[in-house]
Design an enzyme around this catalytic site. Structure first.
Site, mmCIF file in Angstrom:
data_model
loop_
_atom_site.group_PDB
_atom_site.id
_atom_site.type_symbol
_atom_site.label_atom_id
_atom_site.label_comp_id
_atom_site.label_asym_id
_atom_site.label_seq_id
_atom_site.Cartn_x
_atom_site.Cartn_y
_atom_site.Cartn_z
ATOM 1 N N LYS A 132 0.735 -1.135 -0.102
ATOM 2 C CA LYS A 132 0.074 -0.084 -0.030
ATOM 3 C C LYS A 132 0.848 1.340 0.177
ATOM 4 C CE LYS A 132 -4.157 -1.973 2.017
ATOM 5 N NZ LYS A 132 -5.205 -1.794 3.239
ATOM 6 N N ASP A 178 -10.243 2.482 1.574
ATOM 7 C CA ASP A 178 -10.199 1.831 2.927
ATOM 8 C C ASP A 178 -10.781 3.086 3.777
ATOM 9 O OD1 ASP A 178 -9.336 -0.529 2.528
ATOM 10 O OD2 ASP A 178 -7.163 0.134 3.087
ATOM 11 N N ALA A 201 -2.080 0.607 14.584
ATOM 12 C CA ALA A 201 -1.330 1.777 14.096
ATOM 13 C C ALA A 201 -0.609 1.399 12.864
ATOM 14 C CB ALA A 201 -0.234 2.166 15.037
ATOM 15 N N ALA A 205 -4.596 -0.039 8.176
ATOM 16 C CA ALA A 205 -5.790 0.277 8.170
ATOM 17 C C ALA A 205 -6.155 1.415 9.245
ATOM 18 C CB ALA A 205 -6.491 -1.067 8.423
ATOM 19 N N ARG A 211 0.103 -1.704 20.366
ATOM 20 C CA ARG A 211 0.902 -2.706 20.952
ATOM 21 C C ARG A 211 2.168 -2.187 21.156
ATOM 22 N NH1 ARG A 211 1.611 -8.509 18.340
ATOM 23 N NH2 ARG A 211 2.287 -7.211 16.854
ATOM 24 N N TYR A 220 -12.936 -9.137 9.599
ATOM 25 C CA TYR A 220 -14.073 -9.704 9.125
ATOM 26 C C TYR A 220 -13.965 -11.219 8.918
ATOM 27 C CZ TYR A 220 -11.042 -9.134 4.952
ATOM 28 O OH TYR A 220 -10.016 -9.362 4.053
ATOM 29 N N GLY A 243 -16.727 -5.971 10.145
ATOM 30 C CA GLY A 243 -15.707 -5.714 9.345
ATOM 31 C C GLY A 243 -16.211 -5.848 7.777
#
Ligand code: NDP
Length: 295
Positions: free
Chosen positions: A68, A104, A128, A131, A151, A214, A235
């Site tokens: 991406k 997105d 983070a 998405a 995390r 999802y 989702g």
């Protein structure tokens, strides 16, 4: 019927065999009666794949992990939110130009706005990664107060800086107070269906809880949220909307979200990645017919 005029679309990523995008797009093409096909390409070398896009006359691509951001240098133009997000999940070949978009962001925001007025809300954003980044920039546009939890500290810090928001560790549950909670981590995703990124007690009645995972559709987080009286968004809502936005970019035509959602649910329920196809049969050693799943 695939023939010499069939237009080629696809998804590039690695891994990509789990993708539901071929379901979304091939069903949409079929409904619209377009002579087009959408395939999944598991790509190892992006540069070679991008030569192929131009060389073979591919009309459009979905772009997924890990490309991406890597795809940005190959594009001629970046449109809309994708420019700010610096991540592209959609490529459209427009004449000689490769144009990048991010659906997105709009997919997630539309799913939320279907359920609530988003402007000015306080949003707990978990994650983070790619998405979370797209969603975070969208929320900022809507003047939401975003509080980021992740995390790993480095990634959270970097994204929070860009979004101009505060960040905490994913385990700082006592700081999770807001109107909306969005899970944009992979926690709860198959095969770890029993996991939730947050304890049930922090989900309060009336809170809007969106999980972008999802697989499964009803994640542990969403089950907990439902039991606590929250409004839940799964989702598939984001997935269907980001796909519909891609169809619009490529064909100029709108698809009903409910139809896309139906296609996805049918395929997921059957444990297949192709809609509407019957199981195929093989003969075992004794010559008996056995149904095999297509995956
Ligand atoms: P990335 O790999 O870019 O980011 C993954 C995120 O999940 C990071 O924040 C990572 O934290 C966190 N994470 C992963 N494993 C754990 C764990 N065990 N405990 C805590 N945090 C964890 O992925 P994406 O952002 O692209 O995707 C995230 C999820 O969203 C996936 O499940 C994906 O399938 C789904 N998705 C759904 C879409 C839809 O349309 N519904 C669209 C795009 C994605 P850290 O930084 O610490 O590694």
């Amino acid at each position: 019927m695939i023939n010499a005029h069939t237009a080629l679309y696809g998804i590039i990523g690695n891994p990509v065999r789990h993708s539901l995008s071929p379901v979304i797009h091939n069903e949409a093409f079929r409904r619209m009666g377009l002579n087009a096909v959408y395939l999944a390409f598991e790509v190892s070398h992006l540069q070679e794949a991008m030569r192929g896009v131009r060389g073979l006359g591919v009309r459009g691509l979905s772009v997924t992990i890990p490309f991406k951001t890597q795809i940005l240098p190959y594009l001629d133009t970046i449109e809309g939110a994708a420019g700010k997000i610096r991540a592209v999940n959609t490529l459209s070949v427009e004449g000689q130009r490769l144009v990048g978009y991010n659906t997105d962001c709009s997919g997630a925001l539309e799913a939320l706005e279907e359920n609530m007025e988003l402007v000015g809300r306080k949003v707990i954003l978990l994650g983070a990664g790619g998405a979370a980044r797209a969603i975070g920039f969208g929320l900022k546009e809507k003047r939401c107060e975003v509080v980021l939890f992740n995390r790993s500290r480095n990634r959270a810090e970097a994204l929070a800086k860009e979004l101009g928001c505060v960040h905490h560790s994913l385990s700082s549950f006592h700081k999770m107070d807001g109107d909306v909670l969005i899970n944009a981590t992979s926690v709860g995703m198959h095969p770890n269906e029993k996991e939730s990124p947050v304890p049930k007690r922090i989900l309060t009645k009336g809170m809007v809880v969106m999980d972008i995972v999802y697989r499964p559709v009803r994640t542990r987080l969403l089950q907990d949220a439902e039991e606590q009286g929250c409004v839940t968004i799964d989702g598939l809502e984001m997935l269907a909307r980001q796909g519909a936005a891609q169809v619009l970019i490529w064909t100029g035509r709108r698809q009903e979200i409910s139809r896309i959602r139906e296609d996805l649910r049918r395929v997921l329920a059957a444990g297949r990645t192709e809609p509407g196809r019957k199981p195929f049969f093989v003969r075992d050693e004794s010559g008996n017919k056995r149904a095999m799943k297509r995956c």
